[in-house]
Design a protein around this motif. Structure first.
Motif, PDB file in Angstrom:
ATOM      1  N   LEU A  88       0.930  -0.998   0.013  1.00 25.33           N
ATOM      2  CA  LEU A  88       0.003  -0.029   0.071  1.00 25.33           C
ATOM      3  C   LEU A  88       1.076   1.108   0.005  1.00 25.33           C
ATOM      4  N   GLU A  89       0.337   2.192  -0.641  1.00 22.89           N
ATOM      5  CA  GLU A  89       1.367   3.481  -0.763  1.00 22.89           C
ATOM      6  C   GLU A  89       1.182   4.269   0.266  1.00 22.89           C
ATOM      7  N   TYR A  90       0.187   3.919   1.333  1.00 21.78           N
ATOM      8  CA  TYR A  90       0.161   4.956   2.485  1.00 21.78           C
ATOM      9  C   TYR A  90       0.819   3.984   3.811  1.00 21.78           C
ATOM     10  N   GLY A  91       0.645   4.647   4.788  1.00 20.16           N
ATOM     11  CA  GLY A  91       0.913   4.004   6.077  1.00 20.16           C
ATOM     12  C   GLY A  91       2.225   3.309   6.249  1.00 20.16           C
ATOM     13  N   PRO A  92       2.580   2.330   7.301  1.00 20.33           N
ATOM     14  CA  PRO A  92       3.770   1.884   7.628  1.00 20.33           C
ATOM     15  C   PRO A  92       4.031   0.678   6.566  1.00 20.33           C
ATOM     16  N   LEU A  93       5.259   0.439   6.724  1.00 21.91           N
ATOM     17  CA  LEU A  93       5.632  -0.750   5.754  1.00 21.91           C
ATOM     18  C   LEU A  93       5.099  -2.054   5.883  1.00 21.91           C
ATOM     19  N   THR A  94       4.569  -2.288   7.114  1.00 21.10           N
ATOM     20  CA  THR A  94       3.808  -3.601   7.436  1.00 21.10           C
ATOM     21  C   THR A  94       2.600  -3.626   6.701  1.00 21.10           C
ATOM     22  N   ASN A  95       2.307  -2.580   5.945  1.00 19.69           N
ATOM     23  CA  ASN A  95       1.021  -2.705   4.919  1.00 19.69           C
ATOM     24  C   ASN A  95       1.732  -3.345   3.820  1.00 19.69           C
ATOM     25  N   ALA A  96       1.928  -4.755   3.824  1.00 19.14           N
ATOM     26  CA  ALA A  96       2.361  -5.302   2.739  1.00 19.14           C
ATOM     27  C   ALA A  96       2.255  -6.705   2.851  1.00 19.14           C
ATOM     28  N   LEU A  97       1.812  -7.431   1.708  1.00 23.70           N
ATOM     29  CA  LEU A  97       1.682  -8.879   1.389  1.00 23.70           C
ATOM     30  C   LEU A  97       2.891  -9.471   0.525  1.00 23.70           C
ATOM     31  N   HIS A  98       3.482 -10.578   1.057  1.00 31.20           N
ATOM     32  CA  HIS A  98       4.468 -11.172   0.544  1.00 31.20           C
ATOM     33  C   HIS A  98       4.047 -11.886  -0.531  1.00 31.20           C
ATOM     34  N   ALA A  99       4.898 -12.293  -1.510  1.00 29.68           N
ATOM     35  CA  ALA A  99       4.499 -13.039  -2.921  1.00 29.68           C
ATOM     36  C   ALA A  99       4.156 -14.406  -2.250  1.00 29.68           C
ATOM     37  N   GLU A 100       4.899 -15.129  -1.515  1.00 31.00           N
ATOM     38  CA  GLU A 100       4.835 -16.318  -1.106  1.00 31.00           C
ATOM     39  C   GLU A 100       3.314 -16.577  -0.367  1.00 31.00           C
ATOM     40  N   GLN A 101       3.028 -15.345   0.394  1.00 34.26           N
ATOM     41  CA  GLN A 101       1.587 -15.579   1.154  1.00 34.26           C
ATOM     42  C   GLN A 101       0.609 -15.594   0.192  1.00 34.26           C
ATOM     43  N   ALA A 102       0.894 -14.431  -0.990  1.00 36.09           N
ATOM     44  CA  ALA A 102      -0.343 -14.393  -2.018  1.00 36.09           C
ATOM     45  C   ALA A 102      -0.407 -15.758  -2.618  1.00 36.09           C
ATOM     46  N   ALA A 103       0.764 -16.444  -2.954  1.00 39.32           N
ATOM     47  CA  ALA A 103       0.372 -17.896  -3.870  1.00 39.32           C
ATOM     48  C   ALA A 103      -0.104 -18.888  -2.935  1.00 39.32           C
ATOM     49  N   LEU A 104       0.512 -18.959  -1.643  1.00 43.53           N
ATOM     50  CA  LEU A 104      -0.186 -20.004  -0.902  1.00 43.53           C
ATOM     51  C   LEU A 104      -1.750 -19.690  -0.760  1.00 43.53           C
ATOM     52  N   PHE A 105      -2.292 -18.629  -0.346  1.00 43.60           N
ATOM     53  CA  PHE A 105      -3.637 -18.551  -0.350  1.00 43.60           C
ATOM     54  C   PHE A 105      -4.298 -18.395  -1.499  1.00 43.60           C
ATOM     55  N   ASN A 106      -3.963 -18.523  -2.797  1.00 40.10           N
ATOM     56  CA  ASN A 106      -4.232 -18.457  -4.017  1.00 40.10           C
ATOM     57  C   ASN A 106      -4.503 -20.117  -4.156  1.00 40.10           C
ATOM     58  N   ALA A 107      -3.474 -20.798  -3.796  1.00 38.72           N
ATOM     59  CA  ALA A 107      -3.593 -22.283  -3.844  1.00 38.72           C
ATOM     60  C   ALA A 107      -4.753 -22.722  -2.971  1.00 38.72           C
ATOM     61  N   LEU A 108      -4.647 -22.270  -1.858  1.00 38.49           N
ATOM     62  CA  LEU A 108      -5.983 -22.713  -0.985  1.00 38.49           C
ATOM     63  C   LEU A 108      -7.328 -22.407  -1.435  1.00 38.49           C
ATOM     64  N   ARG A 109      -7.379 -21.123  -1.969  1.00 37.12           N
ATOM     65  CA  ARG A 109      -8.762 -20.813  -2.341  1.00 37.12           C
ATOM     66  C   ARG A 109      -9.356 -21.579  -3.597  1.00 37.12           C
ATOM     67  N   HIS A 110      -8.273 -22.073  -4.466  1.00 33.27           N
ATOM     68  CA  HIS A 110      -8.269 -22.974  -5.575  1.00 33.27           C
ATOM     69  C   HIS A 110      -8.795 -24.300  -5.437  1.00 33.27           C
ATOM     70  N   GLN A 111      -8.792 -24.723  -3.810  1.00 35.02           N
ATOM     71  CA  GLN A 111      -8.741 -25.956  -3.296  1.00 35.02           C
ATOM     72  C   GLN A 111      -7.791 -26.910  -3.774  1.00 35.02           C
ATOM     73  N   CYS A 112      -6.462 -26.500  -3.739  1.00 34.75           N
ATOM     74  CA  CYS A 112      -5.356 -27.290  -4.298  1.00 34.75           C
ATOM     75  C   CYS A 112      -5.403 -28.739  -3.353  1.00 34.75           C
ATOM     76  N   SER A 113      -4.487 -29.420  -3.914  1.00 37.70           N
ATOM     77  CA  SER A 113      -4.120 -30.990  -3.313  1.00 37.70           C
ATOM     78  C   SER A 113      -2.992 -30.555  -2.454  1.00 37.70           C
TER      79      SER A 113
END
Length: 282
Positions: A88-113
């Protein structure tokens, strides 16, 4: 404005899209298509994912760092799930999502094996290694960085995890096996330390666009906000916040906290977005 705005695709990224027969950045590649590509290119799934990392990184939103990270999760069936870092362009640097976190949730949401491998174009930081450690499949996960393969234990020796806080089973794919109702989605949210599950649902004209879930971590700080995951899912699907007219926040009556204020802060920062927030306590 937080929209689907990224830098123009490079010649390499355009070439990879042509190879995939697509004009749109993929959010995941089903197992059958992945197997066909591996056969055609004579590659193992991990090598195919390594080749496709520039497409994953193209999903990144990085107004603060300008550092594009792409990650691809591979499950036991050979399907590939993409993710990228988001800031996010505002606020502290903790306002960030890491690529690994994004990919892992994307796998879960798609009901991965079951999770098999994680391929990243930059070595996972300590924060991400701790987040990955919450997954019940973590001990079996292989991590590939710059054409080198590591077991997860090599990346995080002497680890601290859910069992240290009395949680015998961490995040597993079975949590996401049944997603046919809001209650099922809320149950998929992983919040064993706060007992405050939460999901966010982005909608347009009454129809669901994407949804996300809060995921906690034994070390607390690497817990992932459902709001950041929602932004990531919107980006991965080639949408922008301008496609959204309503965001539902589903939480439990006994929750210790709510993610509605985080969402409202974002909307206050972008007053031109015409998005209503519905807080639904269940």
């Amino acid at each position: 404005m937080f929209t689907n705005s990224s830098k123009p695709l490079t010649a390499e990224q355009i070439s990879l899209l042509t190879m995939l027969g697509s004009d749109k950045l993929p959010e995941y590649i089903p197992a059958a298509k992945s197997a066909a590509l591996c056969k055609e290119l004579q590659l193992e799934p991990e090598a195919l994912a390594q080749k496709l990392l520039p497409l994953a990184a193209a999903h990144a939103v990085v107004p603060r760092s300008d550092f594009y990270v792409g990650a691809i999760v591979i499950d036991d069936n050979g399907a590939l799930y993409f993710g990228a870092n988001l800031e996010l362009e505002y606020g502290p640097l903790t306002n960030a999502l890491h690529a690994e976190q994004a990919a892992l949730f994307n796998a879960l949401r798609h009901q991965c094996s079951s999770l098999k491998s994680l391929v990243v174009n930059a070595a996972p930081c300590g924060y991400c290694r701790q987040f990955i450690n919450e997954f019940s499949d973590a001990a079996h996960l292989q991590v590939r960085v710059n054409h080198q393969q590591f077991s997860f234990e090599q990346l995080l020796p002497y680890s601290f995890g859910p069992k240290d806080l009395g949680q015998e089973q961490g995040i597993n794919v079975e949590r996401f096996s049944e997603l046919t109702s809001r209650q099922h989605q809320l149950s998929a949210s992983y919040a064993p330390y706060s007992s405050s599950p939460s999901i966010l649902v982005a909608k347009a004209k009454g129809q669901d666009l994407v949804w996300s879930a809060y995921l906690e971590n034994a070390a607390f700080s690497p817990s992932v906000s459902p709001f950041l995951l929602l932004l990531s899912q919107i980006k991965l699907q080639g949408l922008s916040m301008e496609n959204v007219d309503t965001i539902e926040v589903h939480e439990n009556t006994n929750a210790d906290f709510s993610f509605a204020p985080e969402l409202q802060l974002f909307l206050n920062h972008y007053p031109n977005l015409n998005i209503s927030v519905n807080l639904l306590v269940e």
